[in-house]
Enzyme design. Structure first.
Site, PDB file in Angstrom:
ATOM      1  N   CYS A  33       0.826  -1.206   0.000  1.00 45.57           N
ATOM      2  CA  CYS A  33       0.000   0.000   0.000  1.00 45.57           C
ATOM      3  C   CYS A  33       0.865   1.262   0.000  1.00 45.57           C
ATOM      4  O   CYS A  33       2.074   1.213   0.240  1.00 45.57           O
ATOM      5  CB  CYS A  33      -0.901   0.044   1.244  1.00 45.57           C
ATOM      6  SG  CYS A  33      -1.972  -1.383   1.476  1.00 45.57           S
ATOM      7  N   CYS A  37      -2.995   4.803   2.956  1.00 49.45           N
ATOM      8  CA  CYS A  37      -4.075   3.841   2.724  1.00 49.45           C
ATOM      9  C   CYS A  37      -5.103   3.902   3.860  1.00 49.45           C
ATOM     10  O   CYS A  37      -4.737   3.881   5.039  1.00 49.45           O
ATOM     11  CB  CYS A  37      -3.505   2.423   2.610  1.00 49.45           C
ATOM     12  SG  CYS A  37      -4.773   1.173   2.256  1.00 49.45           S
ATOM     13  N   CYS A  64      -2.688  -2.960  -3.440  1.00 49.37           N
ATOM     14  CA  CYS A  64      -3.957  -2.766  -2.723  1.00 49.37           C
ATOM     15  C   CYS A  64      -5.012  -2.199  -3.673  1.00 49.37           C
ATOM     16  O   CYS A  64      -4.735  -1.296  -4.455  1.00 49.37           O
ATOM     17  CB  CYS A  64      -3.733  -1.814  -1.548  1.00 49.37           C
ATOM     18  SG  CYS A  64      -5.229  -1.357  -0.660  1.00 49.37           S
ATOM     19  N   CYS A  67      -6.207   1.709  -2.104  1.00 51.43           N
ATOM     20  CA  CYS A  67      -5.385   2.921  -2.220  1.00 51.43           C
ATOM     21  C   CYS A  67      -4.616   2.999  -3.536  1.00 51.43           C
ATOM     22  O   CYS A  67      -3.994   4.018  -3.826  1.00 51.43           O
ATOM     23  CB  CYS A  67      -4.407   3.025  -1.051  1.00 51.43           C
ATOM     24  SG  CYS A  67      -3.077   1.787  -1.059  1.00 51.43           S
TER      25      CYS A  67
END
Length: 471
Positions: A33, A37, A64, A67
């Site tokens: 991430c 995030c 991810c 994000c």
């Protein structure tokens, strides 16, 4: 941030200032991430940190879905650094590895392929192939979700050597097949056919003072190649681009303020549209726009340093996030810095390549240096040096070497060369000879001079004393 505990504090506070500066991955989920995030903060013992998305991917982590770390603004570090790693990252961003391979990248840097591999891996945790692979995956995602191009065409347009390599990479990075990745995106706004415009959001971190950038581009615009239309706050910048595989028409919208707090990109973005004759140019076109609009800058670091100076503090407070625009085409900017806007328009009419089909007032590409090499005087000398490689202004050029080569040419004075270094080479720390720019402003003297150029009562352009064009 030099230690993992500090990085974890940034993750725990979801600090968007560090998006792109580093990435974190969670061992228990297999996901990486950006620091901001919005997901639940993982336990410290389960977190690993990486300098690049490519390093996280090479370690087996996938991006991810909340994000979208692959879409984060690039690290501002690559704008500042002039060493081989910084130069290599700028060249990889421009698509050099996809077009010329690692050997081509190494040749441009003046190192062996083994040395480049060793330095990048030691510092970033990923070599040039892995870094280029991560970039190709991001380009593929953009094309899958914003165009109707067949999946096979997207594979090669993204820079992959085979459809199998493309499929394997997309599954590894996004944990989905290309078809599933496309199906997950809304159909609304997706272009239907090859050659249609590609809509994009060009992310940036922190506040972005769009008015200063668009004011400058409007004053500089060279007829036939550029135009700025609309009213302040709602302007559109459009221009033509000469790209490795074809040509492009790009349009970028002025966007005041930052994104709402609920947006995926807390720092905001500029909306853009790209019309490319060859989709393989997407990565290069996007990177050139990012350099032109200075989208990878770190406004927090710039404003903190300059805001501590009593002379600059009120200017920084009035214009947080002021950017130092670069150049969409470094060779073009060097010519324009030398001859000025009026003469540049004459050169476009006399030597520019006409588009196959005009797009409104956009009718030409700016002349290539080779087309101007026979011009008399300083223009011919500069164009010949750019054409034969005596002067290199590409993203991987050594800034000191380029400045020395420019100063050796007839007719280029210190101030013109300083303007080229600041804009064409993207150096954030340029102060022309005779300029009152104390060492305390380093490494952001280019930005400081932009602030002074916008100060009330100053008869200067935002780039003064780095003139964008001569009178």
């Amino acid at each position: 941030m030099t230690d993992d505990d500090s990085r974890y504090e940034a993750v725990r506070s979801r600090d968007a200032r560090f998006d792109g500066a580093f990435f974190f991955a969670v061992d228990t989920t297999g996901i990486y991430c950006r620091p901001s995030c919005p997901a639940v903060t993982p336990k410290r013992r389960n977190v690993r940190f990486f300098a690049t998305a490519a390093a996280a991917q090479a370690s087996g982590f996938r991006a991810c879905r909340r994000c979208r770390p692959d879409a984060t603004p690039g690290s501002a570090e690559w704008n500042v650094r002039a060493d081989v790693v910084g130069r290599a990252m700028r060249l990889i961003g421009d698509g050099v590895v996809d077009r010329e391979g690692v050997a081509g990248l190494a040749a441009r840097l003046g190192y062996s392929a083994r040395q480049v591999q060793r330095q990048l891996t030691a510092e970033l945790g990923a070599g040039p192939v892995a870094l280029a692979r991560a970039q190709r995956a991001h380009t593929a995602r953009v094309l899958l979700q914003t165009t109707g191009l067949p999946v096979t065409e997207i594979a090669f347009a993204s820079g992959f050597a085979s459809v199998r390599q493309f499929n394997d990479t997309i599954r590894a990075v996004y944990a989905r097949t290309p078809t599933q990745l496309r199906a997950a995106a809304p159909r609304q706004g997706r272009t239907a056919a090859p050659g249609a415009e590609i809509p994009l959001r060009l992310a940036h971190r922190g506040p972005y003072h769009a008015a200063g950038v668009f004011d400058l581009l409007e004053r500089e615009a060279v007829a036939g190649v550029e135009e700025v239309g609309g009213t302040p706050g709602r302007r559109t910048y459009r221009r033509t681009l000469r790209l490795p595989y074809g040509t492009g028409i790009v349009a970028v919208e002025e966007r005041a303020g930052s994104a709402p707090a609920s947006a995926v990109h807390p720092g905001g973005w500029l909306d853009a549209r790209l019309h490319l004759t060859d989709p393989r140019d997407l990565t290069t076109a996007v990177q050139r726009l990012r350099r032109l609009f200075d989208l990878d800058a770190d406004p927090y670091a710039v404003d903190e340093r300059l805001g501590a100076d009593p002379r600059l503090a009120p200017l920084v407070a009035a214009r947080p996030g002021l950017r130092a625009p670069g150049a969409a085409d470094p060779d073009e900017y060097a010519v324009r810095a030398l001859v000025g806007r009026e003469r540049a328009e004459q050169l476009v009419r006399a030597h520019g390549k006409a588009l196959d089909a005009p797009h409104g007032t956009l009718t030409h590409l700016f002349p290539e240096p080779a087309a101007l090499a026979d011009s008399p005087g300083p223009l011919g000398a500069l164009a010949a040096a750019l054409a034969d490689g005596t002067v290199r202004l590409d993203p991987g050029a050594d800034r000191d070497d380029a400045q020395e080569a420019l100063l050796a040419l007839p007719g280029l004075d210190d101030r013109t060369v300083a303007a080229i270094r600041a804009r064409a080479l993207g150096d954030p720390d340029v102060a022309p000879p005779g300029t009152d720019a104390p060492a305390g402003w380093r490494p952001w003297r280019t930005y400081a001079l932009h602030h002074l150029g916008l100060a009330p009562g100053r008869n200067l352009t935002p780039t003064a004393p780095l003139p964008a064009t001569r009178p």
